[in-house]
Design a protein around this motif. Structure first.
Motif, PDB file in Angstrom:
ATOM      1  N   TYR A 116      18.697  16.046  -6.044  1.00 28.23           N
ATOM      2  CA  TYR A 116      18.771  14.635  -6.048  1.00 28.23           C
ATOM      3  C   TYR A 116      19.040  13.792  -7.740  1.00 28.23           C
ATOM      4  CZ  TYR A 116      19.273  14.367  -0.493  1.00 28.23           C
ATOM      5  OH  TYR A 116      19.723  14.305   0.295  1.00 28.23           O
ATOM      6  N   VAL A 117      19.854  13.842  -7.777  1.00 28.53           N
ATOM      7  CA  VAL A 117      19.727  13.746  -9.167  1.00 28.53           C
ATOM      8  C   VAL A 117      20.396  11.758  -9.186  1.00 28.53           C
ATOM      9  CG1 VAL A 117      21.319  13.918 -11.697  1.00 28.53           C
ATOM     10  CG2 VAL A 117      20.638  16.505 -10.022  1.00 28.53           C
ATOM     11  N   THR A 118      19.173  11.276 -10.211  1.00 26.89           N
ATOM     12  CA  THR A 118      19.174   9.954 -10.915  1.00 26.89           C
ATOM     13  C   THR A 118      19.626   9.935 -11.862  1.00 26.89           C
ATOM     14  OG1 THR A 118      17.345   9.489  -9.011  1.00 26.89           O
ATOM     15  CG2 THR A 118      17.552   7.724 -10.808  1.00 26.89           C
ATOM     16  N   LEU A 119      20.659   9.306 -12.133  1.00 25.39           N
ATOM     17  CA  LEU A 119      20.903   8.582 -13.149  1.00 25.39           C
ATOM     18  C   LEU A 119      20.555   7.867 -13.989  1.00 25.39           C
ATOM     19  CD1 LEU A 119      25.064   9.352 -12.540  1.00 25.39           C
ATOM     20  CD2 LEU A 119      24.078  10.432 -12.924  1.00 25.39           C
ATOM     21  N   PHE A 120      20.481   7.213 -13.659  1.00 20.87           N
ATOM     22  CA  PHE A 120      19.715   6.341 -14.982  1.00 20.87           C
ATOM     23  C   PHE A 120      17.725   5.623 -13.561  1.00 20.87           C
ATOM     24  CE2 PHE A 120      18.736   1.347 -16.226  1.00 20.87           C
ATOM     25  CZ  PHE A 120      17.980   2.161 -17.457  1.00 20.87           C
ATOM     26  N   HIS A 159      24.875  18.295  -5.281  1.00 24.74           N
ATOM     27  CA  HIS A 159      26.158  17.462  -4.556  1.00 24.74           C
ATOM     28  C   HIS A 159      24.911  15.626  -4.121  1.00 24.74           C
ATOM     29  CE1 HIS A 159      27.379  21.037  -3.482  1.00 24.74           C
ATOM     30  NE2 HIS A 159      26.242  21.837  -3.489  1.00 24.74           N
ATOM     31  N   ASN A 160      23.794  15.638  -4.381  1.00 22.38           N
ATOM     32  CA  ASN A 160      23.419  15.247  -4.149  1.00 22.38           C
ATOM     33  C   ASN A 160      23.593  13.842  -5.249  1.00 22.38           C
ATOM     34  OD1 ASN A 160      22.445  15.238  -0.947  1.00 22.38           O
ATOM     35  ND2 ASN A 160      22.289  16.912  -2.081  1.00 22.38           N
ATOM     36  N   TRP A 161      23.682  12.742  -5.118  1.00 22.20           N
ATOM     37  CA  TRP A 161      23.873  12.011  -6.355  1.00 22.20           C
ATOM     38  C   TRP A 161      22.942  10.334  -6.381  1.00 22.20           C
ATOM     39  CZ3 TRP A 161      25.237  14.077 -10.956  1.00 22.20           C
ATOM     40  CH2 TRP A 161      25.939  14.960 -11.294  1.00 22.20           C
ATOM     41  N   ILE A 162      22.144   9.582  -6.661  1.00 21.72           N
ATOM     42  CA  ILE A 162      21.298   8.715  -6.878  1.00 21.72           C
ATOM     43  C   ILE A 162      21.867   7.496  -8.391  1.00 21.72           C
ATOM     44  CG2 ILE A 162      19.444   6.460  -6.657  1.00 21.72           C
ATOM     45  CD1 ILE A 162      18.039   9.043  -5.177  1.00 21.72           C
ATOM     46  N   THR A 163      23.041   6.760  -8.585  1.00 23.79           N
ATOM     47  CA  THR A 163      23.143   6.059  -9.662  1.00 23.79           C
ATOM     48  C   THR A 163      22.548   5.217 -10.676  1.00 23.79           C
ATOM     49  OG1 THR A 163      24.314   4.019  -8.630  1.00 23.79           O
ATOM     50  CG2 THR A 163      25.917   5.787  -8.727  1.00 23.79           C
ATOM     51  N   THR A 215      32.005  20.159  -6.526  1.00 25.44           N
ATOM     52  CA  THR A 215      31.541  19.657  -4.841  1.00 25.44           C
ATOM     53  C   THR A 215      31.570  18.145  -4.320  1.00 25.44           C
ATOM     54  OG1 THR A 215      29.484  19.436  -5.845  1.00 25.44           O
ATOM     55  CG2 THR A 215      30.864  21.932  -5.295  1.00 25.44           C
ATOM     56  N   LYS A 216      31.661  18.437  -2.805  1.00 23.24           N
ATOM     57  CA  LYS A 216      31.966  17.074  -2.515  1.00 23.24           C
ATOM     58  C   LYS A 216      30.569  16.624  -2.512  1.00 23.24           C
ATOM     59  CE  LYS A 216      32.636  14.847   1.806  1.00 23.24           C
ATOM     60  NZ  LYS A 216      33.022  14.779   3.814  1.00 23.24           N
ATOM     61  N   PRO A 217      30.804  15.019  -3.605  1.00 28.99           N
ATOM     62  CA  PRO A 217      29.686  14.198  -3.701  1.00 28.99           C
ATOM     63  C   PRO A 217      29.192  13.515  -2.920  1.00 28.99           C
ATOM     64  CG  PRO A 217      31.620  13.055  -4.247  1.00 28.99           C
ATOM     65  CD  PRO A 217      31.780  14.084  -3.274  1.00 28.99           C
ATOM     66  N   HIS A 218      27.498  13.631  -2.066  1.00 37.69           N
ATOM     67  CA  HIS A 218      26.742  12.508  -1.611  1.00 37.69           C
ATOM     68  C   HIS A 218      26.380  11.372  -2.198  1.00 37.69           C
ATOM     69  CE1 HIS A 218      23.497  12.202   1.461  1.00 37.69           C
ATOM     70  NE2 HIS A 218      24.511  11.745   1.920  1.00 37.69           N
ATOM     71  N   ASP A 298      27.420   6.610   0.488  1.00 36.16           N
ATOM     72  CA  ASP A 298      26.957   7.218   1.384  1.00 36.16           C
ATOM     73  C   ASP A 298      25.315   7.277   1.805  1.00 36.16           C
ATOM     74  OD1 ASP A 298      29.381   9.045   1.165  1.00 36.16           O
ATOM     75  OD2 ASP A 298      28.778   9.597  -0.299  1.00 36.16           O
ATOM     76  N   PHE A 299      24.449   6.246   1.492  1.00 36.01           N
ATOM     77  CA  PHE A 299      23.062   6.088   1.775  1.00 36.01           C
ATOM     78  C   PHE A 299      23.004   5.298   1.125  1.00 36.01           C
ATOM     79  CE2 PHE A 299      22.310   9.446  -1.014  1.00 36.01           C
ATOM     80  CZ  PHE A 299      21.624   8.914  -1.610  1.00 36.01           C
ATOM     81  N   LEU A 300      21.747   5.022   1.485  1.00 37.30           N
ATOM     82  CA  LEU A 300      21.155   4.087  -0.143  1.00 37.30           C
ATOM     83  C   LEU A 300      19.892   3.905   0.848  1.00 37.30           C
ATOM     84  CD1 LEU A 300      20.044   0.733  -0.267  1.00 37.30           C
ATOM     85  CD2 LEU A 300      19.859  -0.419   2.110  1.00 37.30           C
ATOM     86  N   GLY A 301      18.983   4.113  -0.774  1.00 40.91           N
ATOM     87  CA  GLY A 301      17.702   4.614  -0.694  1.00 40.91           C
ATOM     88  C   GLY A 301      16.631   3.577  -0.981  1.00 40.91           C
ATOM     89  N   LEU A 302      15.461   3.599  -0.307  1.00 38.51           N
ATOM     90  CA  LEU A 302      14.796   2.650  -0.496  1.00 38.51           C
ATOM     91  C   LEU A 302      13.467   3.564  -0.984  1.00 38.51           C
ATOM     92  CD1 LEU A 302      15.954   0.887   3.098  1.00 38.51           C
ATOM     93  CD2 LEU A 302      16.271   0.160   0.482  1.00 38.51           C
TER      94      LEU A 302
END
Length: 459
Positions: A116-120, A159-163, A215-218, A298-302
């Motif tokens: 799961y890749v966090t960009l910032f 596939h899994n991205w956290i901005t 690939t389809k992102p999440h 697609d989702f909310l991370g807390l």
């Protein structure tokens, strides 16, 4: 018969952030981040610690991934150090810096660990900070350019991205309180303007990912999951806790309102109370800005650790109820409040209707290697068990919780606290860089293996 309510496809894993573990702060042509500069300030960091070496994960990532694999951890949330990839924040890409993440992703996938890749995660380029940082209206474009570079390189496998991680912290602690990088104390008006730019940057990044991913992102966010625990389960106290979470109580206190930080990106509007609280300090808000920042995700991370408790007070206003003297506390002083992992997901799911991931939760502990060469951390096991049982209860009550990522895989650089506060499942000797797997790491591995069933043993 299973007592666990965790669904069969529940996502279990661990998390870390680049500046806190990578080290190699001046490796090759990497540019400085605001944290590389901030740690040089006298008195900024406990014990004058820095992230220059940290856990040396940059050179030891294969060992760390092997440990995750041996423990059976299915997911690893990591972050990209922006100036390691683009030294000046925009423009020329440093290929060798980008290649590190390329190798890391390949190594994870070879061990069947999903990234799961966090960009910032706060590694803001110092070169851009000198151009005004998040206060510069061009900052969303800078972030979109960086996002494009990462997506082009990694999205064939990721596939899994956290901005963005915790804008509340890097803006309020970094630019208002001055206790985090870049160590500024700016007026509320500037904080609100920067927040607006961060929200737009998130939206621009989502657009880049959606349009360019191979690939389809999440896609999701990782936010400070501030919450408040109702003092009793009466409707009045539950409503008081909800009001305390999303409302605005005074101008500066409102800087932590979940309504301010979540509503624009998730609902496409600022709360009415925001306009009443800040009046002429509010930035120019264009309809197209709101449309950009509220790109569907697609989702909310807390990120949830601790919470105050509140009740309905005089005049119907929320009132903080102090915790009793001597209550359990983490090594960093945070009260141990397991119900945070029930009420937090519940309140946010009710308001935003998005699947919830707990993208951080864990205990700062005072661990050490025992005479037998092992690290025994029963407090962390008890802490995680209590919190995860409350998360199970939230799922049982209909909250759509999809995943839990424990913070953190390694003891690491805990920002202004330096290396004193150990959050890791793996103990790190910061002089020798020797890793020692803690008891909690193996306990957590069993929780994952049993999909939460191990939480109920003996109760």
């Amino acid at each position: 018969m299973s007592r666990s309510h965790f669904p069969p496809d529940f996502v279990w894993g661990v998390a870390a952030a680049s500046y806190q573990i990578e080290g190699a702060a001046y490796e090759g042509l990497k540019g400085p981040s605001v944290w590389d500069e901030f740690v040089k300030k006298e008195g900024a960091i406990a014990n004058r610690d820095t992230g220059d070496t940290a856990c040396d994960h940059f050179h030891r990532y294969e060992e760390d991934v092997a440990i995750m694999s041996e423990l059976g951890y299915p997911v690893y949330r990591l972050s990209i150090n922006w100036p390691r990839v683009i030294p000046t924040g925009t423009g020329k890409v440093y290929t060798e810096g980008l290649d590190f993440y390329d190798r890391l992703i390949d190594t994870l996938l070879a061990k069947n660990i999903t990234p799961y890749v966090t960009l910032f995660h706060w590694e803001y380029p110092q070169a851009l900070q000198e151009k005004g940082g998040w206060l510069n209206p061009d900052s969303p474009k800078w972030f979109a350019e960086f996002t494009q570079v990462i997506v082009d390189k990694l999205s064939d496998r990721v596939h899994n991205w956290i901005t963005i991680n915790e804008p509340q912290c890097f803006l309020v602690l970094g630019h208002y309180d001055g206790v985090h990088a870049p160590g500024l104390k700016m007026p509320v008006k500037d904080i609100l303007a920067m927040a607006h730019h961060v929200f737009i940057a998130h939206g621009e990044a989502v657009k880049v990912i959606r349009s360019s991913a191979r690939t389809k992102p999440h896609i999701g966010l990782a936010m400070v999951g501030s919450t408040f625990i109702p003092f009793t389960d009466t409707p009045e106290d539950i409503e008081a806790a909800r009001q305390a979470l999303f409302g605005f109580h005074g101008r500066s206190e409102g800087l932590w309102s979940a309504g301010l930080w979540f509503d624009p990106m998730l609902l496409g509007k600022y709360p009415e109370a925001y306009y009443r609280a800040y009046g002429d300090q509010i930035p120019d808000i264009r309809p197209e800005d709101l449309q950009t920042m509220a790109q569907p995700i697609d989702f909310l991370g807390l990120n949830i650790y601790t919470s105050p408790q509140v009740r309905k007070g005089p005049g119907g206003q929320p009132e903080i109820v102090p915790y009793k003297t001597g209550m359990p506390r983490a090594h960093n002083g945070w009260p141990v409040t397991p119900k945070s992992l029930y009420w937090g997901p519940r309140f946010y799911y009710e308001r935003y209707k998005l699947p919830i991931y707990i993208t951080e939760n864990g205990l700062a502990n005072q661990d050490w290697v025992s005479l037998d060469g092992k690290v025994h951390d029963p407090q962390r096991i008890d802490y995680l068990r209590r919190y995860l049982l409350e998360l199970d209860r939230a799922i049982a009550d209909g909250v759509n919780v999809k995943g839990y990522l424990q913070w953190s895989i390694l003891d690491n650089f805990e920002w202004a606290e330096g290396y004193d506060k150990r959050f890791g499942l793996i103990y790190v000797d910061f002089e020798t860089q020797k890793r020692t797997v803690k008891d909690s790491a193996r306990w957590y591995a069993n929780v994952i293996k049993t999909n939460g069933e191990a939480l109920f043993e003996g109760i």
